[in-house]
Design a protein around this motif. Sequence first.
Motif, mmCIF file in Angstrom:
data_model
loop_
_atom_site.group_PDB
_atom_site.id
_atom_site.type_symbol
_atom_site.label_atom_id
_atom_site.label_comp_id
_atom_site.label_asym_id
_atom_site.label_seq_id
_atom_site.Cartn_x
_atom_site.Cartn_y
_atom_site.Cartn_z
ATOM 1 N N ILE A 18 35.042 -85.833 -41.601
ATOM 2 C CA ILE A 18 35.950 -85.083 -42.869
ATOM 3 C C ILE A 18 35.839 -86.114 -44.309
ATOM 4 O O ILE A 18 35.928 -85.519 -45.140
ATOM 5 C CB ILE A 18 37.290 -84.629 -42.499
ATOM 6 C CG1 ILE A 18 37.822 -83.877 -43.588
ATOM 7 C CG2 ILE A 18 38.112 -85.895 -41.925
ATOM 8 C CD1 ILE A 18 39.524 -83.291 -42.988
ATOM 9 N N LYS A 21 32.304 -86.433 -45.602
ATOM 10 C CA LYS A 21 31.971 -85.287 -46.634
ATOM 11 C C LYS A 21 32.936 -85.331 -47.872
ATOM 12 O O LYS A 21 32.480 -84.808 -48.705
ATOM 13 C CB LYS A 21 32.584 -84.029 -45.540
ATOM 14 C CG LYS A 21 32.086 -82.490 -46.218
ATOM 15 C CD LYS A 21 31.678 -81.783 -44.962
ATOM 16 C CE LYS A 21 30.908 -80.342 -45.652
ATOM 17 N NZ LYS A 21 29.466 -80.731 -46.019
ATOM 18 N N TRP A 22 34.234 -85.597 -47.840
ATOM 19 C CA TRP A 22 35.146 -85.458 -48.876
ATOM 20 C C TRP A 22 34.588 -86.669 -49.706
ATOM 21 O O TRP A 22 34.640 -86.344 -51.112
ATOM 22 C CB TRP A 22 36.383 -85.727 -48.457
ATOM 23 C CG TRP A 22 37.256 -85.503 -49.633
ATOM 24 C CD1 TRP A 22 38.053 -86.502 -50.382
ATOM 25 C CD2 TRP A 22 37.699 -84.421 -50.553
ATOM 26 N NE1 TRP A 22 38.614 -85.971 -51.467
ATOM 27 C CE2 TRP A 22 38.265 -84.654 -51.530
ATOM 28 C CE3 TRP A 22 37.187 -83.015 -50.180
ATOM 29 C CZ2 TRP A 22 38.793 -83.779 -52.549
ATOM 30 C CZ3 TRP A 22 37.607 -82.114 -51.025
ATOM 31 C CH2 TRP A 22 38.438 -82.177 -52.107
ATOM 32 N N TYR A 105 32.491 -74.542 -51.832
ATOM 33 C CA TYR A 105 31.921 -74.639 -50.493
ATOM 34 C C TYR A 105 32.273 -75.916 -49.994
ATOM 35 O O TYR A 105 32.870 -76.033 -48.665
ATOM 36 C CB TYR A 105 30.385 -74.642 -50.272
ATOM 37 C CG TYR A 105 29.687 -74.944 -49.070
ATOM 38 C CD1 TYR A 105 29.670 -74.159 -48.147
ATOM 39 C CD2 TYR A 105 29.198 -76.067 -48.708
ATOM 40 C CE1 TYR A 105 29.217 -73.975 -47.109
ATOM 41 C CE2 TYR A 105 28.760 -76.355 -47.639
ATOM 42 C CZ TYR A 105 28.582 -75.360 -46.862
ATOM 43 O OH TYR A 105 28.062 -75.666 -45.421
ATOM 44 N N SER A 106 32.399 -76.957 -50.685
ATOM 45 C CA SER A 106 32.708 -78.485 -50.049
ATOM 46 C C SER A 106 34.085 -78.418 -49.840
ATOM 47 O O SER A 106 34.662 -79.002 -48.889
ATOM 48 C CB SER A 106 32.267 -79.439 -51.017
ATOM 49 O OG SER A 106 31.051 -79.602 -51.438
ATOM 50 N N ASN A 108 35.838 -75.838 -49.018
ATOM 51 C CA ASN A 108 36.241 -74.939 -48.030
ATOM 52 C C ASN A 108 35.967 -75.757 -46.710
ATOM 53 O O ASN A 108 36.507 -75.602 -45.618
ATOM 54 C CB ASN A 108 35.607 -73.562 -48.123
ATOM 55 C CG ASN A 108 36.452 -72.680 -49.124
ATOM 56 O OD1 ASN A 108 37.537 -72.899 -49.523
ATOM 57 N ND2 ASN A 108 35.452 -71.845 -49.739
ATOM 58 N N GLU A 109 34.766 -76.350 -46.515
ATOM 59 C CA GLU A 109 34.499 -76.954 -45.482
ATOM 60 C C GLU A 109 35.369 -78.116 -45.037
ATOM 61 O O GLU A 109 35.623 -78.090 -43.867
ATOM 62 C CB GLU A 109 32.864 -77.519 -45.700
ATOM 63 C CG GLU A 109 31.729 -76.744 -45.665
ATOM 64 C CD GLU A 109 31.558 -76.010 -44.276
ATOM 65 O OE1 GLU A 109 31.556 -76.887 -43.493
ATOM 66 O OE2 GLU A 109 31.841 -74.777 -44.373
ATOM 67 N N VAL A 110 35.861 -78.918 -46.057
ATOM 68 C CA VAL A 110 36.919 -79.845 -45.683
ATOM 69 C C VAL A 110 38.234 -79.217 -45.114
ATOM 70 O O VAL A 110 38.674 -79.848 -44.382
ATOM 71 C CB VAL A 110 36.949 -80.889 -46.909
ATOM 72 C CG1 VAL A 110 38.132 -81.920 -46.774
ATOM 73 C CG2 VAL A 110 35.919 -81.664 -47.207
ATOM 74 N N LYS A 112 38.300 -76.508 -43.692
ATOM 75 C CA LYS A 112 38.028 -76.051 -42.178
ATOM 76 C C LYS A 112 38.302 -77.158 -41.385
ATOM 77 O O LYS A 112 38.994 -77.074 -40.253
ATOM 78 C CB LYS A 112 36.922 -75.288 -41.992
ATOM 79 C CG LYS A 112 36.636 -74.215 -42.573
ATOM 80 C CD LYS A 112 35.269 -73.594 -42.358
ATOM 81 C CE LYS A 112 34.870 -72.521 -43.321
ATOM 82 N NZ LYS A 112 33.428 -71.967 -43.339
ATOM 83 N N MET A 113 37.753 -78.230 -41.755
ATOM 84 C CA MET A 113 37.650 -79.665 -40.840
ATOM 85 C C MET A 113 39.181 -80.037 -40.899
ATOM 86 O O MET A 113 39.637 -80.243 -39.560
ATOM 87 C CB MET A 113 36.944 -80.709 -41.453
ATOM 88 C CG MET A 113 35.380 -80.322 -41.149
ATOM 89 S SD MET A 113 34.350 -81.540 -42.283
ATOM 90 C CE MET A 113 34.113 -82.724 -41.008
#
Length: 124
Positions: A18, A21-22, A105-106, A108-110, A112-113
């Motif tokens: 996480i 990605k961030w 997208y980025s 939202n992905e973070v 979710k994590m």
Amino acid sequence: MEVPLKDFQTIQKEDLPIFVKWMDFVKWLLTTSDHFPKKARFTFTDRILNLALSVVEDLVEARYSKNKMVALRRANLNLEKMRVFTRICYESKFLSRKSYEYASYSINEVGKMLGGWIKQQGGL
């Protein structure tokens, strides 16, 4: 004291997914926000970058503190603020459609994590 390159690479491999990605998103955001119009630089740019850096701080704090839920919830709130600000930037034409899609997208992905981490801590 200099850290040998091998040790530095090991430290990076230990970063949480996480966090990695961030940090990728923050690097992208720094470059992208440089192209915002001058009228937005001291309002939206500063605010968005401060929120993004607050999430970095929250993730670091959550990783190393015993009571992770306070930092995780704060990170979640800051992500929600980022969603709103990026939408405003898109609607104000500071972000292209492609940039807005990538940012959404980025985030939202973070998100979710982060939600998974909160759930794992017994927070949901």
